[in-house]
Structures are given as C-alpha cells and as structure tokens.
Scaffold this active site. Structure first.
Site, mmCIF file in Angstrom:
data_model
loop_
_atom_site.group_PDB
_atom_site.id
_atom_site.type_symbol
_atom_site.label_atom_id
_atom_site.label_comp_id
_atom_site.label_asym_id
_atom_site.label_seq_id
_atom_site.Cartn_x
_atom_site.Cartn_y
_atom_site.Cartn_z
ATOM 1 N N GLU A 432 41.729 39.047 34.866
ATOM 2 C CA GLU A 432 43.110 39.124 35.332
ATOM 3 C C GLU A 432 44.098 39.462 34.225
ATOM 4 O OE1 GLU A 432 40.722 37.141 38.369
ATOM 5 O OE2 GLU A 432 40.916 36.828 36.194
ATOM 6 N N HIS A 502 40.864 29.432 47.177
ATOM 7 C CA HIS A 502 41.309 30.566 47.979
ATOM 8 C C HIS A 502 42.472 30.194 48.900
ATOM 9 C CE1 HIS A 502 37.140 31.514 46.866
ATOM 10 N NE2 HIS A 502 37.547 32.772 46.866
#
Length: 701
Positions: A432, A502
C-alpha cells in the site's frame, strides 16, 4: 604557470567546488553558532558529505532532472544553485526562506525552479515518490500533456543515509524501479551512523551487498571522501541511466565529523580515538591537499578561500537575522486549495426513491457502476489520469482477449485497461505504501493519479505516504508544490462475514490530518459528482467508497451528466423536518432515513443531513437545521469514541448552543472491531432501531 586542467577537470571548476565545499562547512559552523545563541532553533550538518555532494551535482541538471535529496545534501544543493543566503534564511526561520517560509527545519530542501522537491523529515519515505516521479517522466514523454514537462534523458535523483535503508519503503521503491526499468539514481551516503546506531547494528552487510539480488540495478561503490573518485563515478553511473538502461545505486562511504544534529552529542557514544581517526579522512582537507600538491592552488590561496568564505558567511549570517519573520496570521495558508465549483441543481427524476417504486428503472445505476462509468468518462477527457492499485487491471495483456477480466474486487475498474491500455490502468504490487507513494510522485509532476486501496482495513502501511508526504506537501512548501492525488478506498461493514479485516470504518483517523480532503458519498449521484470534483482538486482526496452501498438498489440514481459536479464541503439535506436533525454519512444515511420514517408514525418530523464531505464539512447546513429543530443526533458507523461525530457534536455544542433544547446525542459502533458472525456484527454496528431509540430519548427532553 598554473595548469588549466587537473585529472581532466577544468581548474576553474575545481576551485569553484573547493570554495563551495568550504562554504558548506562554514554554513554548518555558522548555523551551530546561531543555534547556540538561540537565533536558530535546530541544526543538522552536511559536514563530511561535501566532496560527494559537489561531485554528484556536476552530473545532475537543475531544473531539468528531478531531485529528492535528504538532509545531509547541503553541498549538493549548493552545487545545484541554492544560495548560502537561502540556507541561512531557513536556519533562522525567515518568511523569506524560499523552501518553506519558516515552516520546516533547516536542511529540508525545496526549490520549484530547480526541481528540488520539498523534503519531509521522514527517513526513506522520499524513495517511493521519487519512483513515481521517474515513472511519470516516462509517461509524460510519450504524450503531449498540458501542464506536464518531461525530457528524454532526464533522471530522478534520490538520496538517503545508510540508516534509512532499513526502512521498508526503500526496498519497495527498489522493487518498482527495477521492475519498471526506471531512470532513477539512488545515492546512499553511508557515514556509518544512524544517530547513535552503528551501521553494523542496522544490517548484516553493507547496502551495496544487500541489493545485489535486484535484477537490472547497477550497483556502484565509492569512497565519498575522494572528490575525484566521486566525480568519475557520478559521470559513469548517471550516463547509462540517462540513456535508458535502468536504475542505479551508488553506495558512498563518507564521514560524520559533527554530531547527528544540535540535539545530539556524539562523544557520548563514540570514542575519542574513533573521532580522531575520522578527522584524518575529512573530504575538504583531502581535496585541498590534492589541489595544492597538483599546483591547482597554493597553500596561501586555499587559506584565502577559506577565510573569505568564513567572512562571507558571517556577513550573511548577520543579514539574515534582520530578515522578515513569518506572519502568524498566515499559519493556515496553503493547507488546502479547493476548486471553486457552484452547487448543482439535481432534478428529482435522477434520484431513486427510498424503497419500492422505481427500483427496476433501467436508467438507474448503482453506486459502484456510477464510479466505474465516471472513471471512464474522466479518463477519456483527461490523459493525465492513471488508475492503479492491487487487482485494478483486467488481466495480462497476453490473455486479455481471452478472459472476462478482473477490474478490481468490486468491479469498479472493469474495462478501463481494455479501453485505455496498461499504461493508464495497471496493477501495483501488494504494497500500500508503494501505491500511494508512487501516486505522490506522479502528482508532483502534474499528472492526476487515481490510486486504489483495496480495503480500508489494509491502508495502514500507506499511512506514512498519506500523512507525511501527500498531506503535508502544500503546507510545508508554502504552496510551491501540491499533490493532486485521488485515493479511492473501499470502506465499511454491514457485509455479513466481513469480520475485522474487511469491515472497518476509521475515517476519523484521517480527518485529523490537515491537508487531506475526505469525501464519503452515500448514493450514486453523489459518488459521480464528487468523483468528478476530486479530479479537479490540487490536493490529495480520500474518496471513501462504502462497500455495502456499491450494489444497493436504494442508493441508485440515473447517471448524472459529465458537467454535474458537487462542491467539496457541501452537505445534502436528504429529508426535511422540523423536530430533530440527524447528521450522518455513508451507510448510516439509509438507516437514518428508515429511522425517520418510523418516527414519522409518531408524528415526529425528522430532518436528515448527509454530510457527504467530512473534510471540509458543511457547518452552515448543520447550524441552519439545528436553528429550526433545536435537537441534534449524530449517527455514524465508525466506533463511537473519537469518531468524527464527536467533532460535529463538539462544534455544534459551541456554535449552536443557544438553539439547542436538549443535549447533543451520538449513535456509533461499539468500541470494538467488527465480528464475523452476523448476529455479532449486527450488535456491533449501528442499526435502525438504535437510531430510533436515541432519537426518542432526545425528543423526550
């Protein structure tokens, strides 16, 4: 007769560089004096790195190449054209400081004219933006893009100390630089110490050994105290990079005769023998000795240069004490520069009703599809936009015609690669920080990168790049540099089975960072309008896409026209009422509307405001509503403690106190993570009945 050249270098160049080396050391000494007099507030020296920096400057092209230096590169920037006065203005924090106007510490270089990109303090974090910058140069070169300039043989320079090579972002940057064969030069300036930590305690081997496994990386070693060796190597190492042969890394050993900074005393952890031995390797003494032995300079001439430089720097030091100080009234300048966009008029026929009627209308598109279509629309109209991240491409080009294609885990980028090619929609490594850092570098070059973080829950490795590099760039450079980067992030729960990794919200963590624009649409038309606006912003935008809303029928609208843009910071009143104001955003907008419908059965008329933008947020809409309803309930999906609702409530408590007839109340998630099992998830996240209960309690006052 004095020689015109020595070792193939013009005598005038050698004398100039000796003078600049002495200038750099005199600047260090003057800055130390100013700091001890409390006329400067911090000092960090480039001593011991002078020969290396000046030699490198001879192979770089200021205003042509792009430069990401680090704090020991004082001699380098002098060689590139930064003046001694510029450096001392920074030391005293003057508003005349051309790098930051007194906002940054000394030795944080930045010059728009010289393509020296404003530097942060974070060690190693400059490497990923440097890679993005080099990546952008190749892309820009192949297209005629308005506002973007690239040259065929330009390179990107990035430097760091050997301690910073321990940072993961350095290794991530090497991975991409080699994989993409980029025109970038890494200079590792190894003085043996990361403050008080020896190089041998940092790594199992020297960095030039550790990077040998990177295919395509040319690796060089040099004695950084030897000016002539550095001149020769700099020319030999940079030429292949300019010719397109890929990246190189130069590992240069240098010295550190002064302590790490004014806040450090190296005699506490280095022996007197060690320091005495290092003094014998002083690069300026070595250069002077070789020049005098070769007859380029006499001893008297060298002494005169040293003395004249000291006198000059002393005089400049006195002058900068009289330079203008920053005006405290300007501290909030250059945080954000929002585009001026008028509020649009959206026809009611564009919107899907809440529930039932109209849900099967083929003209309506879900929020995820609206995002996808707007990406197509904007990429067609602006070649500066590139979309990248993990899984965003459709497939490898060799099989693209044979498969359906991925296009992101939520399908929001499906088809972009097929239409615009891999140069404009491509997959990034599962890293990321790499995704965001490269976006920062591309944005600095004038592109409009659109970086995707697949799940908000995994954004944390990118925090350094978001907070330290992207968000601070405009402010720390006093508006000279900006980062027009759109960061698309899938966020939120209500998924049934998403669990901890998530399903999280956490937007409040980012709302605490000045310099970021943060938007979170709750329906299709808002997503389309805000995304179009995001691409017109000159500062980083976090575009939060709630996963639960991407396919919901109640969030569908007809696709708005290409000229439909929503101003940043403008809320939407999605339900009118007079008895209670609910302020919300994201997935809890629909739950608040459902709660309002239930409360309507009790003859209670609830107003629901969807903020849409969190930074900046629409205070006027909230205060205007509370002035009529006299009650405020803030609802959000994030955990209750320190959620962004606390900011809204605190502000309203101050600004709307006279209009309130009851305490401000909040509804949020429990102060836990989101669980996997559905009944646990339901208990954790705010539900419609929680909002109804909180509203009734407020109405009872």
């Amino acid at each position: 007769m004095l020689p015109l050249q020595y070792r193939g270098i013009d005598r005038a160049e050698l004398i100039d560089d000796f003078r600049l080396a002495c200038t750099s050391r005199a600047l260090d000494d003057r800055a130390i004096t100013l700091q001890r007099q409390s006329r400067a507030y911090f000092e960090i020296a480039g001593a011991g790195h002078e020969a290396l920096g000046l030699a490198m400057a001879r192979s770089l092209r200021p205003g042509y190449d792009w430069l990401f230096p680090y704090y020991r590169d004082q001699a380098l920037v002098l060689g590139l054209g930064v003046t001694p006065r510029d450096i001392l203005l920074q030391a005293v924090g003057s508003s005349e400081d051309t790098s930051s106007g007194g906002r940054q510490m000394p030795a944080h270089w930045g010059s728009k004219a010289l393509n020296i990109v404003s530097q942060s303090s974070c060690t190693g974090s400059q490497c990923l933006p440097a890679v993005g910058c080099a990546e952008a140069s190749r892309y820009v070169l192949r297209r005629n893009l308005q506002g973007c300039v690239a040259r065929g043989d330009e390179l990107t320079y990035v430097s760091l100390g050997e301690g910073a090579t321990s940072e993961g972002e350095f290794w991530e940057s090497l991975n991409t630089a080699c994989q993409l064969h980029l025109p970038i030069v890494y200079l590792v300036e190894d003085n043996g110490w990361a403050i008080s930590v020896r190089a041998s305690d940092q790594a199992p081997a020297p960095i030039s050994d550790l990077v040998q496994g990177f295919r395509g990386l040319a690796v060089h070693k040099v004695d950084g105290t030897d000016y002539f060796a550095c001149r020769s190597l700099a020319a030999a190492a940079t030429a292949p990079v300019r010719a397109g042969e890929g990246p190189c890394l130069i590992h240069a050993t240098v010295t550190r005769p002064y302590s790490h900074s004014s806040q450090d005393t190296q005699s506490k952890y280095r022996s007197s023998d060690d320091l005495a031995e290092e003094a014998t390797r002083d690069p300026i003494l070595r250069l002077e000795r070789e020049l005098t032995e070769a007859g380029v300079l006499t001893g008297a001439e060298a002494a005169e240069i040293r003395e004249s430089v000291r006198a000059l720097i002393a005089e400049i030091g006195r002058e900068v004490l009289l330079a203008r100080r920053p005006d405290p009234a300007t501290v909030t300048d250059h945080v954000l520069a929002l585009p001026a966009i008028p509020e649009p008029k959206l026809l009611s026929s564009l919107c899907s009703p809440t529930g039932g009627e109209g849900e099967d209308d083929p003209k309506l598109v879900c929020m995820g599809e609206a995002i996808r279509l707007v990406l197509f629309e904007q990429m067609r109209s602006d070649e500066r936009i590139r979309v990248f991240g993990q899984d965003v491409a459709d497939a490898g080009e060799d099989i693209l015609a044979l498969v359906q294609g991925k296009g992101g885990v939520f399908g929001t980028t499906h088809g972009l690669q097929r239409e615009f090619g891999t140069a404009r929609c491509y997959n990034a490594p599962l890293a990321e920080a790499n995704i965001i850092g490269r976006g920062v570098g591309q944005a600095i070059r004038g592109l409009r990168p659109c970086a995707e973080i697949q799940f908000f829950d995994y954004i944390w490795p990118a925090m350094q790049q978001i907070q330290s590099e992207a968000a601070t760039m405009r402010w720390r450079s006093e508006g000279r540099f900006s980062v027009p980067l759109v960061i698309r992030v899938a966020i939120g729960g209500y998924l049934t089975g998403g669990a901890i990794w998530h399903s999280q919200c956490g937007e409040s963590i980012f709302t605490h960072i000045p310099g970021l624009i943060i938007v979170m649409p709750s329906r299709s038309s808002d997503a389309a309008g805000l995304l179009r606006t995001a691409f017109r912003c000159e500062d980083p935008v976090m575009f939060l896409e709630h996963k639960h809303l991407l396919r919901q029928k109640y969030a569908r609208d007809a696709l708005t026209p290409a000229d439909y843009l929503i101003p940043i910071g403008k809320a939407a009143t999605v339900r009118r009422g007079n008895d209670l104001t609910i302020v919300t955003w994201g997935a809890t907008v629909q739950k608040s509307l459902e709660a309002a419908e239930q409360l309507g059965n009790d003859a209670v008329n609830v107003e629901v405001i969807d903020l849409r933008s969190l930074i900046p947020w629409d205070k006027e809409a909230v205060s205007s509503s509370v002035a009529r309803t006299s009650r405020l309930l803030v609802v959000h999906e994030d955990v209750l403690t320190s959620g962004f609702g606390a900011e809204v409530a605190a502000w309203a408590g101050e600004a709307c106190f006279g209009d309130l007839d009851a305490p401000i109340s909040r509804v949020g998630a429990t102060d836990t993570f989101v669980a996997y099992e559905p009944t646990l998830e339901q208990a954790i996240l705010p539900q419609t009945q929680d909002i109804v209960a909180a509203a009734r309690a407020l109405l009872a006052y």
